[in-house]
Design a protein around this motif. Structure first.
Motif, short mmCIF file in Angstrom:
data_model
loop_
_atom_site.label_atom_id
_atom_site.label_comp_id
_atom_site.label_asym_id
_atom_site.label_seq_id
_atom_site.Cartn_x
_atom_site.Cartn_y
_atom_site.Cartn_z
N ASN A 294 0.83 -1.22 0.00
CA ASN A 294 0.00 0.00 0.00
C ASN A 294 0.85 1.26 0.00
N LEU A 295 1.97 1.22 0.73
CA LEU A 295 2.85 2.39 0.78
C LEU A 295 3.45 2.67 -0.59
N LEU A 296 3.90 1.63 -1.29
CA LEU A 296 4.47 1.81 -2.63
C LEU A 296 3.40 2.30 -3.61
N LEU A 297 2.20 1.78 -3.49
CA LEU A 297 1.10 2.23 -4.36
C LEU A 297 0.77 3.69 -4.08
N GLU A 298 0.86 4.09 -2.82
CA GLU A 298 0.61 5.49 -2.46
C GLU A 298 1.59 6.42 -3.18
N PHE A 299 2.81 5.93 -3.41
CA PHE A 299 3.82 6.73 -4.10
C PHE A 299 3.90 6.38 -5.60
N GLU A 300 2.77 5.93 -6.15
CA GLU A 300 2.60 5.72 -7.59
C GLU A 300 3.45 4.59 -8.16
N ALA A 301 3.59 3.52 -7.42
CA ALA A 301 4.26 2.34 -7.98
C ALA A 301 3.42 1.78 -9.12
N ASN A 302 4.10 1.44 -10.20
CA ASN A 302 3.42 0.95 -11.41
C ASN A 302 3.18 -0.56 -11.30
N VAL A 303 1.91 -0.96 -11.27
CA VAL A 303 1.58 -2.37 -11.11
C VAL A 303 1.69 -3.16 -12.41
N ASN A 304 2.01 -2.45 -13.50
CA ASN A 304 2.03 -3.13 -14.81
C ASN A 304 3.43 -3.28 -15.40
N ILE A 305 4.47 -2.92 -14.63
CA ILE A 305 5.84 -3.09 -15.13
C ILE A 305 6.19 -4.58 -15.13
N LEU A 330 -5.43 -9.17 -2.91
CA LEU A 330 -5.39 -9.65 -4.30
C LEU A 330 -6.37 -8.87 -5.15
N ALA A 331 -7.57 -8.63 -4.61
CA ALA A 331 -8.58 -7.87 -5.35
C ALA A 331 -8.10 -6.44 -5.62
N ARG A 332 -7.41 -5.84 -4.63
CA ARG A 332 -6.92 -4.47 -4.81
C ARG A 332 -5.86 -4.41 -5.92
N LEU A 333 -5.03 -5.42 -6.00
CA LEU A 333 -4.02 -5.45 -7.06
C LEU A 333 -4.68 -5.68 -8.43
N LEU A 334 -5.67 -6.54 -8.46
CA LEU A 334 -6.39 -6.78 -9.72
C LEU A 334 -7.09 -5.51 -10.20
N TYR A 335 -7.58 -4.75 -9.25
CA TYR A 335 -8.29 -3.50 -9.57
C TYR A 335 -7.39 -2.52 -10.31
N ARG A 336 -6.09 -2.61 -10.05
CA ARG A 336 -5.14 -1.67 -10.67
C ARG A 336 -4.42 -2.25 -11.88
N TRP A 404 -15.50 12.20 -11.32
CA TRP A 404 -14.58 11.68 -10.29
C TRP A 404 -15.12 10.40 -9.68
N ASN A 405 -16.42 10.37 -9.38
CA ASN A 405 -17.04 9.17 -8.81
C ASN A 405 -16.96 8.00 -9.78
N SER A 406 -17.05 8.31 -11.06
CA SER A 406 -16.97 7.27 -12.07
C SER A 406 -15.56 6.67 -12.12
N ILE A 407 -14.54 7.53 -11.96
CA ILE A 407 -13.15 7.06 -12.01
C ILE A 407 -12.78 6.27 -10.77
N TYR A 408 -13.19 6.80 -9.62
CA TYR A 408 -12.77 6.18 -8.36
C TYR A 408 -13.84 5.30 -7.73
N GLY A 409 -14.93 5.06 -8.47
CA GLY A 409 -15.93 4.13 -7.97
C GLY A 409 -15.31 2.75 -7.81
N ILE A 410 -15.56 2.12 -6.70
CA ILE A 410 -14.90 0.86 -6.38
C ILE A 410 -15.58 -0.29 -7.10
N TYR A 411 -14.80 -0.97 -7.90
CA TYR A 411 -15.28 -2.20 -8.53
C TYR A 411 -14.70 -3.36 -7.74
N ASP A 412 -15.56 -4.07 -7.05
CA ASP A 412 -15.12 -5.09 -6.11
C ASP A 412 -14.86 -6.42 -6.81
#
Length: 418
Positions: A294-305, A330-336, A404-412
């Motif tokens: 979560n800390l790395l994601l907070e600092f914009e770590a790229n999940v697709n490298i 796992l779901a949070r990583l899939l979301y990104r 904004w709500n559309s972009i950050y709406g949580i898809y579970d």
């Protein structure tokens, strides 16, 4: 027969002279040793008339009551003795009489090296020592600092490397032996804060590897390059800190979060890749420690490298069964993650999801990997990845509420994984 007797007498006389000379030398060495320990500078000055200051002392184990020489297997130089025992007055006296601070012992160590190796490990957290023990510990610490100042004032080389396979500089030694209070002093006296040892590691690499926040903070304040990479591996201080913090010991001790945040706050490149193409997020995902991810994601770590072998951070996460059981993370990583790449360049799936207990999950993930997103969904995901959690509320001020709500709406994704 008479000639043989005369020769024997001469040999005996010669041997006696050698023994006498040896006894006198031993006595001289013993007296000089004791004078250094007692900081009897008058006696030191007197004895140096008959003993060259840069000639080592050789004593028998029984010739002194001090613990040190009972373990001594090599001759010791007078200046080394004063430094190791933190005797500032003796050290100053020897230097004033021509002692060479750069003389090396049998292990290739200079006086400064020996000072750092024998630095007192004391906890002087009190403002004013109130007990006898506290006073003793404070005096020990103060004497060590004073000896260090005396050495540096008399030309000790603060960048001289140990003459062994490690090639550590004094700063490297200070990290290794936990003497972080001397780091800033050495740097102020010219120590190269980005010096590398035989393994191409800087002091900051070593401090990050052991998750020592005080050392990291001090080195950064002294100008350490937070993005310097080890030439042999490509690892940065951030990658090393994440690796240690994500290990089993790191998880058990809940260690490293402060060190990682400190590096990130001082400009550590979160997406820097090592020679294998791995980032800090790859390492964190393999370790599966949520707070680090979560800390790395907070600092914009790229999940697709991808690594050179085509492995994404989520691929690393799915390698271990213990990670997969944390469905929420796992779901949070899939979301990104998009596109979802489940196999590497060889076509191999992560080892974790190949276990029989994850058969249904494996099938679900394979279906997700084959299901393309709409262009709109891809754009929203990219915005989330670029701005992340750190800037999403700043973005909220700039965008219409509906968008904004559309972009950050949580898809579970969680329900898909159970």
């Amino acid at each position: 027969m008479g000639n043989i007797t005369k020769r024997g007498s001469r040999d005996f006389a010669a041997d006696s002279a050698v023994l006498l000379e040896g006894s006198l030398a031993t006595a001289l060495h013993s007296r000089l040793y004791e004078a250094i320990i007692k900081e009897d500078c008058d006696t030191i000055r007197t004895l140096l008339r008959n003993h060259p200051v840069n000639q080592p002392l050789t004593l028998l184990a029984s010739s002194t009551g001090y613990r040190f020489l009972s373990q001594q297997t090599q001759p010791i130089f007078p200046i080394h003795l004063a430094a190791e025992y933190r005797k500032p007055q003796s050290l100053l006296c020897l230097l004033q009489h021509g002692a060479d601070p750069e003389v090396r012992d049998a292990q290739g160590l200079t006086t400064l090296h020996l000072m750092l190796l024998n630095w007192p490990v004391t906890s002087t957290t009190w403002t004013k020592p109130s007990t006898r023990i506290q006073k003793i510990l404070t005096d020990i610490q103060n004497n060590a600092v004073l000896c260090l100042r005396i050495l540096c004032d008399h030309g000790a080389q603060v960048n001289a490397r140990v003459d062994n396979s490690n090639k550590h500089s004094p700063l490297h030694l200070a990290i290794t032996y936990g003497t972080y209070p001397v780091l800033s002093f050495l740097a102020q006296n010219g120590a190269q804060v980005n010096a590398i040892n035989e393994s191409s590691m800087t002091p900051l690499h070593m401090a990050a590897d052991i998750l020592n926040k005080n050392m990291i903070e001090t080195l950064i304040a002294c100008g350490a390059n937070v993005n310097c990479a080890i030439s042999s591996t490509g690892n940065t201080a951030l990658k090393l800190a994440v690796c240690t913090a994500s290990s089993k010991a790191g998880r058990l001790l809940a260690a490293g979060v402060g060190c990682i945040r400190l590096l990130l706050n001082h400009g550590a490149q979160v997406n820097a890749q090592d020679h294998e193409g791995q980032t800090a997020l790859h390492e964190a995902c393999f370790g599966g420690r949520e707070v680090i991810i979560n800390l790395l994601l907070e600092f914009e770590a790229n999940v697709n490298i991808l690594t050179r072998n085509g492995e994404s951070p989520i691929y690393m996460y799915l390698q271990r069964s213990s990670n997969i059981r944390d469905v929420t993370l796992l779901a949070r990583l899939l979301y990104r993650t998009y596109p979802l790449r489940l196999s590497n360049k060889q076509g191999a799936l992560p080892a974790g999801i190949m276990l029989p207990e994850f058969h249904l999950l494996r099938e679900t993930l394979i279906k997700l990997s084959k299901k393309p997103l709409t262009l709109e969904a891809i754009c929203k995901r990219n915005i989330r990845n670029v701005y992340g959690e750190k800037y999403k509320f700043q973005l909220k001020k700039l965008l219409p509420a509906k968008l904004w709500n559309s972009i950050y709406g949580i898809y579970d994704f969680t329900y898909l994984l159970k």
